[in-house]
Structures are given as structure tokens and as C-alpha cells.
Design a protein around this motif. Structure first.
Motif, short mmCIF file in Angstrom:
data_model
loop_
_atom_site.label_atom_id
_atom_site.label_comp_id
_atom_site.label_asym_id
_atom_site.label_seq_id
_atom_site.Cartn_x
_atom_site.Cartn_y
_atom_site.Cartn_z
N TYR A 40 0.90 -1.14 -0.01
CA TYR A 40 0.12 0.00 -0.02
C TYR A 40 0.97 1.38 0.07
CZ TYR A 40 -3.56 3.49 1.59
OH TYR A 40 -4.06 4.63 1.80
N HIS A 41 1.97 1.20 0.91
CA HIS A 41 2.79 2.35 1.00
C HIS A 41 3.64 2.72 -0.20
CE1 HIS A 41 0.94 3.66 4.89
NE2 HIS A 41 1.18 2.54 5.34
N ASN A 65 -9.53 8.84 -2.50
CA ASN A 65 -8.16 8.76 -2.31
C ASN A 65 -7.77 7.40 -2.29
OD1 ASN A 65 -9.03 7.94 0.32
ND2 ASN A 65 -8.92 10.12 1.10
N LYS A 66 -6.60 7.28 -1.83
CA LYS A 66 -5.92 5.77 -2.14
C LYS A 66 -6.38 5.00 -0.80
CE LYS A 66 -1.65 4.95 -0.82
NZ LYS A 66 0.00 4.91 -1.08
N GLN A 67 -6.62 5.99 0.27
CA GLN A 67 -7.12 5.09 1.23
C GLN A 67 -8.53 4.43 1.11
OE1 GLN A 67 -7.67 3.61 5.37
NE2 GLN A 67 -5.88 4.26 4.28
N ALA A 71 -9.66 0.42 1.52
CA ALA A 71 -10.80 0.27 2.47
C ALA A 71 -12.13 -0.55 1.58
CB ALA A 71 -11.38 1.65 2.89
N GLU A 123 -2.78 -5.83 4.62
CA GLU A 123 -2.64 -4.41 4.83
C GLU A 123 -3.54 -3.55 5.77
OE1 GLU A 123 -0.59 -2.55 3.52
OE2 GLU A 123 0.45 -3.39 1.83
N SER A 126 -2.59 -0.41 7.47
CA SER A 126 -2.48 0.46 6.75
C SER A 126 -4.05 1.38 6.51
CB SER A 126 -2.09 0.38 5.12
OG SER A 126 -0.74 -0.25 5.24
N LEU A 127 -4.99 0.81 7.28
CA LEU A 127 -6.22 1.41 7.25
C LEU A 127 -6.29 2.48 8.45
CD1 LEU A 127 -8.65 -1.51 7.09
CD2 LEU A 127 -8.42 0.15 5.48
N GLU A 128 -7.06 3.49 8.05
CA GLU A 128 -7.35 4.60 8.97
C GLU A 128 -8.28 4.03 9.93
OE1 GLU A 128 -8.36 7.91 6.54
OE2 GLU A 128 -6.20 8.26 5.71
N ASN A 131 -11.93 3.34 9.26
CA ASN A 131 -12.03 2.17 8.17
C ASN A 131 -11.51 0.86 8.85
OD1 ASN A 131 -12.83 3.85 6.07
ND2 ASN A 131 -10.78 4.26 5.35
N ARG A 132 -10.57 0.96 9.85
CA ARG A 132 -9.99 -0.32 10.38
C ARG A 132 -10.98 -0.80 11.31
NH1 ARG A 132 -5.05 -2.63 12.03
NH2 ARG A 132 -5.26 -3.61 14.31
#
Length: 233
Positions: A40-41, A65-67, A71, A123, A126-128, A131-132
Motif C-alpha cells: 500500500y505505502h 483517495n488511495k485509502q 478500504a 494491509e 494501513s487502514l485509517e 476504516n480499520r
């Protein structure tokens, strides 16, 4: 908002074993491939747009966005697993042994047939936060489905594990790990892998038949070995 999958989208008893085209938006397909290859990053929105063949503003028209891409992919994956797992349980009825075997089979088949999508579970880090939390709630729902079945089996003497919650976590970790190593051209078919993981999972929850060797797996159909497949061609 409830995290329980909608009954309206639950696959039929036959559908949970069937896999057609993935059916994702092209942007999601290319994002999935990029996240699998580069992480992801390590992936930029510009790289995803380049893979799709659109401009960055055009990509943002579809996804914020990418996030949002990550998600959406993760939620699509876990909701599909949940729907298939619930359909397998419904097909099995009230028998906890059949329900457990069906749910494990459905999870492992998903990991083999939707491998690239399932692999993105790595990943989750990597979730905010929002979303996580939503994704974890869905994953916890799957865990509770299995745990309820194991507890029902313990009450009937079908399963004997003294630590059902730990056993269920171990089963899920083992099944989800299939996405990391399964190969479609490997020595085992998806059905064989599912059958073996059902047997391993029964041992984890303490089904007596796994010790005596008398376990008759309530699977839908006998698996066809890779060598038998080649011989039949």
C-alpha cells in the motif's frame, strides 16, 4: 450501523462454492494488483491511474483517495467471505459438525479462488482508524459465527476443546494463511486444500474422530486430486 451482512445478498447454497469473474471496477482491479506487488505505502495514486489508463483527476472522480481504494477492497473481500460462510452454515442446518465443516470449507475456498483480494488482509495495518474499526468489526463477526458453532458442538459433545475462543482464532489464522502460499498450478487443488484444512480444523477444536481416524467429513463432493485431473484429460 450494523456490521452484519445483509440477508438479501447472501449467496445460495450452490453459489458459495462457485466463483466467476471478480467483477470489480477496473480501478479497484489495478489498485489490488499494485498493492499486492508493491504494498500500500509503496503505491501511489498516479501509478494506479497509469495502470488503468486514466488521469489522476479521473480516478478521484470515482474514489476519494488511495485509502478509499484499500478500504473498499478489504470490505468487499470480508463481506464476500461472510456471505459465503453464512450460506454454507445455512445449508448445513442445525448440526454443529456440518456447520463448522461447511464454514471452514467456504473460507478456504475463498482464500484459493480470491487469493489476490484475500491477501490484502495483510494491509489492515494501513487502514485509517475509522476504516480499520469497520473492517475489524466485520472480521470479528466471522470469528463469532465460528465460535458460536464450536460452543454448540461442545454442548453436544461433538467438540472437546477446553479453549474454544483460542481454537477458533487458530483455525481462522490457519485458513487465512492459505492465501499466502496456495498456487493454482501446485500439487493440490483448491478442494483438496479445503478438505485438508477442514480435517486440521476439526483437530484444533477437538473433534474425537480426528484422533480415532473415524472422521467422515461432511463435504459437498469428493475432491479430485491434481494427478487424477491430469489423467482425465
Amino acid at each position: 450501523m450494523s456490521t452484519e451482512p445483509s440477508q438479501d445478498t447472501q449467496p445460495s447454497a450452490e453459489h458459495w462454492r462457485s466463483y466467476g469473474p471478480l467483477g470489480l471496477h477496473p480501478i479497484l482491479v489495478h489498485a489490488m494488483e499494485a498493492f499486492n506487488e508493491q504494498g500500500y505505502h509503496g503505491t501511489s495514486v498516479r501509478q494506479i491511474a497509469g495502470r488503468v489508463g486514466v488521469t489522476v483527476p479521473a480516478l478521484y472522480y470515482h474514489y476519494e483517495n488511495k485509502q478509499a481504494l484499500l478500504a473498499t477492497l478489504l470490505e468487499t473481500s470480508i463481506k464476500d467471505v461472510l456471505d459465503r460462510c453464512r450460506a454454507a452454515a445455512a445449508e448445513a442446518g442445525d448440526d454443529p459438525l456440518a456447520r463448522f465443516c461447511g464454514m471452514v470449507e467456504s473460507i478456504v475456498l475463498y482464500m484459493t479462488h480470491r487469493q489476490r483480494l484475500a491477501f490484502l488482509d495483510t494491509e489492515i495495518r494501513s487502514l485509517e482508524p475509522e476504516n480499520r474499526a469497520r473492517y475489524v468489526a466485520l472480521r470479528d463477526y466471522l470469528q463469532h459465527m465460528l465460535l458460536d458453532t464450536v460452543e454448540a458442538g461442545r454442548a453436544q459433545g461433538v467438540f472437546t476443546t477446553p479453549i474454544p475462543a483460542d481454537a477458533v482464532r487458530s483455525v481462522l489464522t490457519m485458513c487465512q494463511g492459505v492465501a499466502n502460499w496456495f498456487r493454482a498450478d501446485g500439487p493440490l487443488t483448491a478442494e483438496e486444500v479445503a478438505e485438508r484444512h477442514v480435517l486440521l480444523s476439526l483437530g484444533t477444536v477437538g473433534h474425537p474422530g480426528t484422533v480415532t481416524g473415524d472422521t467422515a467429513l461432511p463435504l459437498a463432493r469428493p475432491s479430485l486430486t491434481r494427478s487424477a485431473q491430469r489423467a482425465s484429460r
